[in-house]
Scaffold this motif. Structure first.
Motif, PDB file in Angstrom:
ATOM      1  N   ASP A  70       0.760  -1.166   0.053  1.00 29.75           N
ATOM      2  CA  ASP A  70       0.102   0.098  -0.022  1.00 29.75           C
ATOM      3  C   ASP A  70       0.867   1.241   0.007  1.00 29.75           C
ATOM      4  O   ASP A  70       0.616   2.374  -0.805  1.00 29.75           O
ATOM      5  CB  ASP A  70      -0.902  -0.096   1.150  1.00 29.75           C
ATOM      6  N   ILE A  71       1.916   1.379   0.690  1.00 26.48           N
ATOM      7  CA  ILE A  71       2.768   2.533   0.847  1.00 26.48           C
ATOM      8  C   ILE A  71       3.652   2.539  -0.504  1.00 26.48           C
ATOM      9  O   ILE A  71       3.491   3.805  -0.945  1.00 26.48           O
ATOM     10  CB  ILE A  71       3.777   2.207   2.013  1.00 26.48           C
ATOM     11  N   ALA A  72       4.038   1.582  -0.975  1.00 30.99           N
ATOM     12  CA  ALA A  72       4.776   1.634  -2.196  1.00 30.99           C
ATOM     13  C   ALA A  72       3.717   2.168  -3.276  1.00 30.99           C
ATOM     14  O   ALA A  72       4.342   2.991  -4.042  1.00 30.99           O
ATOM     15  CB  ALA A  72       5.430   0.251  -2.481  1.00 30.99           C
ATOM     16  N   SER A  73       2.570   1.582  -3.341  1.00 32.10           N
ATOM     17  CA  SER A  73       1.577   2.161  -4.452  1.00 32.10           C
ATOM     18  C   SER A  73       1.289   3.544  -4.172  1.00 32.10           C
ATOM     19  O   SER A  73       1.076   4.224  -5.187  1.00 32.10           O
ATOM     20  CB  SER A  73       0.000   1.091  -4.015  1.00 32.10           C
ATOM     21  N   LYS A  74       1.388   4.241  -2.948  1.00 35.14           N
ATOM     22  CA  LYS A  74       1.101   5.598  -2.539  1.00 35.14           C
ATOM     23  C   LYS A  74       2.123   6.371  -3.359  1.00 35.14           C
ATOM     24  O   LYS A  74       2.255   7.338  -3.841  1.00 35.14           O
ATOM     25  CB  LYS A  74       0.561   5.942  -1.263  1.00 35.14           C
ATOM     26  N   MET A  75       3.331   5.813  -3.078  1.00 32.82           N
ATOM     27  CA  MET A  75       4.535   6.616  -3.493  1.00 32.82           C
ATOM     28  C   MET A  75       4.771   6.551  -4.893  1.00 32.82           C
ATOM     29  O   MET A  75       5.290   7.734  -5.339  1.00 32.82           O
ATOM     30  CB  MET A  75       6.124   5.973  -2.891  1.00 32.82           C
ATOM     31  N   MET A  83       6.034  -7.189  -3.689  1.00 33.55           N
ATOM     32  CA  MET A  83       7.190  -6.164  -3.487  1.00 33.55           C
ATOM     33  C   MET A  83       8.432  -6.667  -4.515  1.00 33.55           C
ATOM     34  O   MET A  83       9.340  -7.252  -3.933  1.00 33.55           O
ATOM     35  CB  MET A  83       7.678  -6.270  -2.002  1.00 33.55           C
ATOM     36  N   ASP A  84       8.303  -6.114  -5.627  1.00 41.50           N
ATOM     37  CA  ASP A  84       9.352  -6.317  -6.625  1.00 41.50           C
ATOM     38  C   ASP A  84      10.175  -5.463  -6.462  1.00 41.50           C
ATOM     39  O   ASP A  84      10.483  -4.661  -5.620  1.00 41.50           O
ATOM     40  CB  ASP A  84       8.920  -6.444  -7.985  1.00 41.50           C
ATOM     41  N   ASP A  85      11.306  -5.467  -7.382  1.00 40.16           N
ATOM     42  CA  ASP A  85      12.545  -4.469  -7.044  1.00 40.16           C
ATOM     43  C   ASP A  85      12.233  -3.233  -7.026  1.00 40.16           C
ATOM     44  O   ASP A  85      12.556  -2.145  -6.239  1.00 40.16           O
ATOM     45  CB  ASP A  85      13.762  -4.940  -8.184  1.00 40.16           C
ATOM     46  N   PHE A  86      11.140  -2.740  -7.878  1.00 40.43           N
ATOM     47  CA  PHE A  86      10.687  -1.291  -8.223  1.00 40.43           C
ATOM     48  C   PHE A  86      10.236  -0.835  -6.555  1.00 40.43           C
ATOM     49  O   PHE A  86      10.231   0.330  -6.141  1.00 40.43           O
ATOM     50  CB  PHE A  86       9.960  -0.988  -9.289  1.00 40.43           C
ATOM     51  N   ALA A  87       9.440  -1.765  -6.219  1.00 41.33           N
ATOM     52  CA  ALA A  87       8.634  -1.218  -5.095  1.00 41.33           C
ATOM     53  C   ALA A  87       9.599  -1.310  -3.663  1.00 41.33           C
ATOM     54  O   ALA A  87       9.419  -0.429  -2.672  1.00 41.33           O
ATOM     55  CB  ALA A  87       7.418  -2.412  -4.824  1.00 41.33           C
ATOM     56  N   VAL A  88      10.363  -2.106  -3.559  1.00 34.25           N
ATOM     57  CA  VAL A  88      11.486  -2.320  -2.905  1.00 34.25           C
ATOM     58  C   VAL A  88      12.106  -1.151  -2.570  1.00 34.25           C
ATOM     59  O   VAL A  88      12.799  -0.672  -1.667  1.00 34.25           O
ATOM     60  CB  VAL A  88      12.340  -3.582  -2.731  1.00 34.25           C
ATOM     61  N   SER A  89      12.710  -0.500  -3.747  1.00 33.09           N
ATOM     62  CA  SER A  89      13.315   0.738  -4.055  1.00 33.09           C
ATOM     63  C   SER A  89      12.569   1.862  -3.439  1.00 33.09           C
ATOM     64  O   SER A  89      13.113   2.646  -2.843  1.00 33.09           O
ATOM     65  CB  SER A  89      13.868   0.746  -5.641  1.00 33.09           C
ATOM     66  N   ALA A  90      11.213   1.879  -3.741  1.00 29.87           N
ATOM     67  CA  ALA A  90      10.710   2.927  -3.171  1.00 29.87           C
ATOM     68  C   ALA A  90      10.482   2.884  -1.558  1.00 29.87           C
ATOM     69  O   ALA A  90      10.623   3.931  -0.894  1.00 29.87           O
ATOM     70  CB  ALA A  90       8.936   2.659  -3.809  1.00 29.87           C
ATOM     71  N   ILE A  91      10.417   1.747  -1.115  1.00 26.27           N
ATOM     72  CA  ILE A  91      10.184   1.573   0.380  1.00 26.27           C
ATOM     73  C   ILE A  91      11.670   1.964   1.087  1.00 26.27           C
ATOM     74  O   ILE A  91      11.672   2.770   1.911  1.00 26.27           O
ATOM     75  CB  ILE A  91      10.060   0.164   0.811  1.00 26.27           C
TER      76      ILE A  91
END
Length: 156
Positions: A70-75, A83-91
């Motif tokens: 959810d947090i990665a989606s918002k970012m 939680m793929d590489d792009f989402a982990v990078s955002a987190i």
């Protein structure tokens, strides 16, 4: 162990609230802080960032998988279900922004600190700090979504 100094905890809390509001467009509510063991279950994603300087320690920001998505989606402003590489990078960047903002707040108080690059952890883990207790401050948003900010400061 020295007495707990809220002046050393508040910058992390202020920074967390500010960055979550500005980057994730949520209104987090701080729940009751507690001292607890840093133990995390299988569906947890962690951002681990150390800090050195006048104060030393570590912050672990913990999210359940669905909250991390959810947090990665918002970012990144698009749906995230894994939680793929792009989402982990955002987190990871969220952790950088929170700790960088905390370091700025500390610097206005004459306390210089440097932060380490974030390390991401997934799954069941536990941490122990021989130099400090782990102070856990939960932030709640959207009713039941929970982000835990775990702070261990040497000397506290």
């Amino acid at each position: 162990m020295a007495a707990l100094n809220v002046d050393h905890i508040n910058p992390f809390l202020l920074a967390t609230s500010k960055i979550l509001k500005e980057m994730c467009f949520i209104e987090p509510k701080m729940d009751k802080p507690s001292i607890k063991e840093a133990v995390f279950l299988d569906n947890t994603l962690l951002i681990i960032i150390g800090f050195t300087g006048k104060i030393k320690g570590q912050v672990i920001i913990a999210f359940e998988h669905n909250t991390a998505c959810d947090i990665a989606s918002k970012m990144i402003m698009m749906p995230v279900t894994e939680m793929d590489d792009f989402a982990v990078s955002a987190i990871s960047e969220l952790g950088n922004m929170i700790l960088g903002n905390a370091a700025t707040i500390f610097s206005t108080q004459g306390i210089d600190m440097d932060i380490t690059p974030p390390t991401i952890g997934k799954g069941t883990m536990s941490f122990s700090h021989s130099y400090s207790k782990n102070i856990c401050i939960p932030f709640i948003y959207d009713g039941d979504k929970r982000i835990e900010v775990n702070i261990a400061i040497k000397g506290l």
